[in-house]
Write a protein that holds these residues in place. Sequence first.
Motif, PDB file in Angstrom:
ATOM      1  N   ARG A 253      43.957  24.088   0.135  1.00 57.24           N
ATOM      2  CA  ARG A 253      43.025  23.138  -0.489  1.00 57.24           C
ATOM      3  C   ARG A 253      43.249  23.005  -1.981  1.00 57.24           C
ATOM      4  O   ARG A 253      43.036  21.961  -2.560  1.00 57.24           O
ATOM      5  CB  ARG A 253      41.585  23.573  -0.233  1.00 57.24           C
ATOM      6  CG  ARG A 253      41.062  23.077   1.074  1.00 57.24           C
ATOM      7  CD  ARG A 253      39.557  23.289   1.141  1.00 57.24           C
ATOM      8  NE  ARG A 253      39.285  23.971   2.400  1.00 57.24           N
ATOM      9  CZ  ARG A 253      38.493  24.996   2.529  1.00 57.24           C
ATOM     10  NH1 ARG A 253      37.878  25.505   1.499  1.00 57.24           N
ATOM     11  NH2 ARG A 253      38.312  25.558   3.700  1.00 57.24           N
ATOM     12  N   GLN A 254      43.659  24.112  -2.615  1.00 60.64           N
ATOM     13  CA  GLN A 254      43.848  24.088  -4.061  1.00 60.64           C
ATOM     14  C   GLN A 254      45.111  23.342  -4.479  1.00 60.64           C
ATOM     15  O   GLN A 254      45.169  22.777  -5.559  1.00 60.64           O
ATOM     16  CB  GLN A 254      43.904  25.520  -4.615  1.00 60.64           C
ATOM     17  CG  GLN A 254      42.582  26.222  -4.566  1.00 60.64           C
ATOM     18  CD  GLN A 254      42.669  27.642  -5.044  1.00 60.64           C
ATOM     19  OE1 GLN A 254      43.748  28.140  -5.340  1.00 60.64           O
ATOM     20  NE2 GLN A 254      41.529  28.319  -5.114  1.00 60.64           N
ATOM     21  N   SER A 255      46.110  23.345  -3.614  1.00 62.05           N
ATOM     22  CA  SER A 255      47.368  22.687  -4.011  1.00 62.05           C
ATOM     23  C   SER A 255      47.478  21.272  -3.507  1.00 62.05           C
ATOM     24  O   SER A 255      46.635  20.673  -3.006  1.00 62.05           O
ATOM     25  CB  SER A 255      48.555  23.492  -3.507  1.00 62.05           C
ATOM     26  OG  SER A 255      48.495  23.662  -2.116  1.00 62.05           O
TER      27      SER A 255
ATOM     28  N   LYS B 252      42.250  28.274   1.941  1.00 61.05           N
ATOM     29  CA  LYS B 252      41.781  28.160   0.576  1.00 61.05           C
ATOM     30  C   LYS B 252      42.919  27.777  -0.375  1.00 61.05           C
ATOM     31  O   LYS B 252      42.764  26.921  -1.251  1.00 61.05           O
ATOM     32  CB  LYS B 252      41.171  29.489   0.143  1.00 61.05           C
ATOM     33  CG  LYS B 252      40.333  29.429  -1.076  1.00 61.05           C
ATOM     34  CD  LYS B 252      39.635  30.768  -1.301  1.00 61.05           C
ATOM     35  CE  LYS B 252      38.281  30.499  -1.830  1.00 61.05           C
ATOM     36  NZ  LYS B 252      37.506  31.681  -2.076  1.00 61.05           N
TER      37      LYS B 252
END
Length: 57
Positions: free
Chosen positions: A55-57, A52
Amino acid sequence: MPVPAACLRRWVVERTFAWLSRCRRLAKDFEATIASATAWVLLANIRILTRKIARQS
């Protein structure tokens, strides 16, 4: 129409169990000790959270 807080918490718990059920090792309880079963759940949670974050970075 507002959604009750208890309903939202239940959804979060069900979603978490669904994520954990994707891990084959956790599908059945084959572990001999509670400590090893707890360790596998912890590792599955670490895997979910690292994906998770990636995916955000």
